[in-house]
Design an enzyme around this catalytic site. Sequence first.
Site, PDB file in Angstrom:
ATOM      1  N   HIS A 264       6.409  -7.542   1.720  1.00 37.94           N
ATOM      2  CA  HIS A 264       5.090  -7.168   1.185  1.00 37.94           C
ATOM      3  C   HIS A 264       4.493  -5.993   1.962  1.00 37.94           C
ATOM      4  CE1 HIS A 264       1.113  -8.032  -0.728  1.00 37.94           C
ATOM      5  NE2 HIS A 264       0.665  -7.472   0.391  1.00 37.94           N
ATOM      6  N   GLU A 265       4.391  -6.147   3.277  1.00 35.61           N
ATOM      7  CA  GLU A 265       3.812  -5.056   4.079  1.00 35.61           C
ATOM      8  C   GLU A 265       4.722  -3.834   4.013  1.00 35.61           C
ATOM      9  OE1 GLU A 265       0.775  -5.328   5.019  1.00 35.61           O
ATOM     10  OE2 GLU A 265       0.620  -7.474   4.645  1.00 35.61           O
ATOM     11  N   HIS A 268       3.683  -1.788   1.058  1.00 35.98           N
ATOM     12  CA  HIS A 268       2.512  -0.951   1.361  1.00 35.98           C
ATOM     13  C   HIS A 268       2.935   0.274   2.178  1.00 35.98           C
ATOM     14  CE1 HIS A 268      -0.791  -3.392  -0.107  1.00 35.98           C
ATOM     15  NE2 HIS A 268      -0.463  -4.433   0.615  1.00 35.98           N
ATOM     16  N   GLU A 294      -1.843  -2.533  -3.948  1.00 36.12           N
ATOM     17  CA  GLU A 294      -1.325  -3.893  -4.002  1.00 36.12           C
ATOM     18  C   GLU A 294      -0.175  -3.987  -5.015  1.00 36.12           C
ATOM     19  OE1 GLU A 294      -1.394  -7.324  -1.972  1.00 36.12           O
ATOM     20  OE2 GLU A 294      -2.674  -5.597  -1.610  1.00 36.12           O
TER      21      GLU A 294
HETATM   22 ZN    ZN Z   1      -1.227  -6.433   0.469  1.00 37.86          ZN
END
Ligand code: ZN
Length: 499
Positions: A264-265, A268, A294
């Site tokens: 997830h990170e 980003h 997101e």
């Molecule tokens: Zn996030």
Amino acid sequence: MSALSEKFNEYLKKMQYYEHANTLIYWDMKTGAPKRGLEALEDVTAYFSTESFALSTSDELGQMLSGLSQPEEFEQLDDTMKFIVTKMKEDYDRDKRIPADFYEEYVRTVTASENAWVDAKQNNDFASFAPHLEKVITATRKMTSYTDPDKEVYEALLDEYEKGMDSATIDKLFDRMKEELIPLVKKISEAEKPDDSAFKSYYDPDAQRKVQKMLLEYIGFDFARGNVAESEHPFTLNFSSKDVRVTNHYKEDDAIDAMFTAIHEGGHAIFEQNVNPEYDGTVAGSCRYMGVHESQSRFYENILGRNRNFWVPIYGKLGELLPQFKQISLDDFERQINNVRSSFIRCSADELTYCFHIIIRYEIEKAIFRDNVPVSELPKLWNSKMEEYLGITPDSDTDGILQDTHWADGSFGYFPSYLLGTIYDGMYLEAVEKELGPVDRLLADGKIKDITKWLNEKIHRYGSTRTPAEVIRNVCGREVSAEPIIKFFKEKYSRLYNL
Ligand code: ZN
């Protein structure tokens, strides 16, 4: 370049250096500074923030922006500079409308509310937090009356996090999700649950760190332009496209959590690492639209990471690093990482029930700002919506309305961007498959970097220069729609749960 442009560029650099220093201090405070050193750092960061704020609201900057907006100057600027001047002028004018004494009062209100929230959550005591929440709501209304005097309050709040998005569009999207996904969750809750006993084990944090590195490299995170650290709550921080950092946290009884946090990170971070470097340190860089941001982290985490084929090329390696996974088949692993069950806490919810955690928060925000529902009635409203959408009622407000910090710190309008990100993901998936072929095959063939490259070119490089609606139109060729993600969820979970 005109004399004014040159002076402006120098000024931008100065702003950027202050910002850089501030970001570095923040990073240190969250990831490394010793407890006793934090106090001094708080003073330092307060100093740099104040200087930064003074630079971004100075009369000198105002005059430069006015000058550069005049046609004879503006026409000489290249497209990037035109964007930067226009955006900065917008931000400047907006900030200038906020009276200094009100701003101070606002910051004080929010800080007190955040502190009260920590205690209230710990003690399951909503009543002690309620007066603070009321004050934050009042201050938020007042704030938007300065920043967006022509907009209805909640529309202004939504627009702040996802430019151009409005509640009429979100209502339509979320209503479709409710219509299709509430029955799906219900069916899944009645289906046979996967046996997760094989996953109960001790997982060495050092081995988990190696897994994180392996995963980040695998999806395309560039370690020459980023690094990793540990923090209580994982986050991504970027200085410029050349320096983007991520954090993670490791649980000794659960390795899967940190794996998906890493992905997830990492999503980003890959976004920020691939923004056009010409935009570094300016308002054109670092994507400021939370839904779009997101959408990238969640695309990697959910659309790619929770796909069985993502693991095909690396499942052997995972077993070498964490031997527990040698005993677990990839089929069982797939079911475990897609284990749907209604639960109270948003942050640990699966991708499907997660949608409802957001819809509940969105509907309550509308109830607050549009229907003027009193704060004292919110816990009841929260619980009734949990029951209606997920079939469960929390035993405490700690596991209910008090769980997130977002309202305590005044971030109303932020929650919907998480789910908008998921909705965009369904649309990207359609587009990527149309252009590159089935994602299942790309992943199974170990070609995930082809997908990363596609996202780099279609989305990442533009940074903030394209609004969310422009991103969607350019990538998908149509307006935002929830149908693709609904179709994706229905097909995926019907297969996994034999529905
Ligand atoms: Zn996030």
